[in-house]
Design a protein around this motif. Structure first.
Motif, PDB file in Angstrom:
ATOM      1  N   SER A  32       4.047  -3.962  -2.775  1.00 18.63           N
ATOM      2  CA  SER A  32       5.135  -3.201  -2.152  1.00 18.63           C
ATOM      3  C   SER A  32       4.776  -1.729  -2.021  1.00 18.63           C
ATOM      4  CB  SER A  32       6.419  -3.349  -2.977  1.00 18.63           C
ATOM      5  OG  SER A  32       6.826  -4.685  -3.032  1.00 18.63           O
ATOM      6  N   ALA A  57      11.143  -7.350   4.806  1.00 17.35           N
ATOM      7  CA  ALA A  57      11.327  -7.464   3.362  1.00 17.35           C
ATOM      8  C   ALA A  57      12.653  -8.142   3.031  1.00 17.35           C
ATOM      9  CB  ALA A  57      11.258  -6.088   2.712  1.00 17.35           C
ATOM     10  N   ALA A  83       7.819  -8.523  -0.587  1.00 15.18           N
ATOM     11  CA  ALA A  83       6.725  -7.552  -0.485  1.00 15.18           C
ATOM     12  C   ALA A  83       5.871  -7.824   0.751  1.00 15.18           C
ATOM     13  CB  ALA A  83       5.871  -7.593  -1.745  1.00 15.18           C
ATOM     14  N   LEU A  86       7.311  -6.415   3.862  1.00 18.18           N
ATOM     15  CA  LEU A  86       7.051  -4.981   4.040  1.00 18.18           C
ATOM     16  C   LEU A  86       5.762  -4.749   4.812  1.00 18.18           C
ATOM     17  CD1 LEU A  86       7.911  -3.425   0.561  1.00 18.18           C
ATOM     18  CD2 LEU A  86       9.037  -2.915   2.744  1.00 18.18           C
TER      19      LEU A  86
END
Length: 169
Positions: A32, A57, A83, A86
């Motif tokens: 992350s 996410a 994560a 992202l």
């Protein structure tokens, strides 16, 4: 350079999940933070904006949270999907989910076949994450509790496939 960091993170997560059948919080946090750093510095390798990253996410975490609540998935898999979102955003997360789900389904089918007909006990042990002490003279014994499929590992592998082939064109 960010693509290399993402690739190393994915490989590490896949190996860890295959070997331990879990994804630790520190590994999710590293992924992350790397993704946030890549977006913040303008070196995001997949062209994902802040909005797309946040949406990816939220979708990754939120959708797989339903499977966790139903008892079908581990919490590490859910956090890893968040994560991963992202890094790749929602539009890439969908084909990655499909590829990972196909791989997980193949894993499950093969595990069920080998459980029923234990012709290859070492392969069964690898798929079920059981220790060799559970094999006795070629017969595989079940402990009566579920073994989780390393779904985060399959998400990571599917992402590598997407990184190599899915982004072309």
């Amino acid at each position: 350079m960010s693509a290399v960091a993402c690739l190393i993170w994915l490989i590490f997560a896949a190996v860890y999940d295959f070997r331990k059948r879990r994804v630790p919080n520190w590994l999710v946090l590293v992924g992350s933070l790397l993704a946030i750093a890549a977006i913040s510095t303008g070196s995001q390798p997949f062209g994902v904006s802040w909005t797309a990253a946040a949406t990816g996410a939220a979708a990754g975490f939120g959708f797989l949270l339903l499977f966790y609540v139903a008892g079908l998935m581990g919490a590490g898999d859910v956090k890893f999907a968040g994560a991963l979102g992202l890094w790749v955003g929602l539009s890439a997360l969908i084909p990655i989910w499909i590829i990972a789900s196909v791989l997980a389904a193949l894993h499950s089918v093969l595990w069920l076949v080998l459980r029923r007909w234990p012709s290859f006990p070492k392969l069964y042990l690898l798929l079920s994450d059981q220790r060799p002490s559970t094999v006795d003279e070629g017969n595989v014994r079940s402990h009566g509790h579920a073994r989780f499929i390393p779904y985060a590992a399959y998400l990571a592998l599917a992402t590598v496939v997407w990184m190599v082939w899915g982004r072309q064109g």
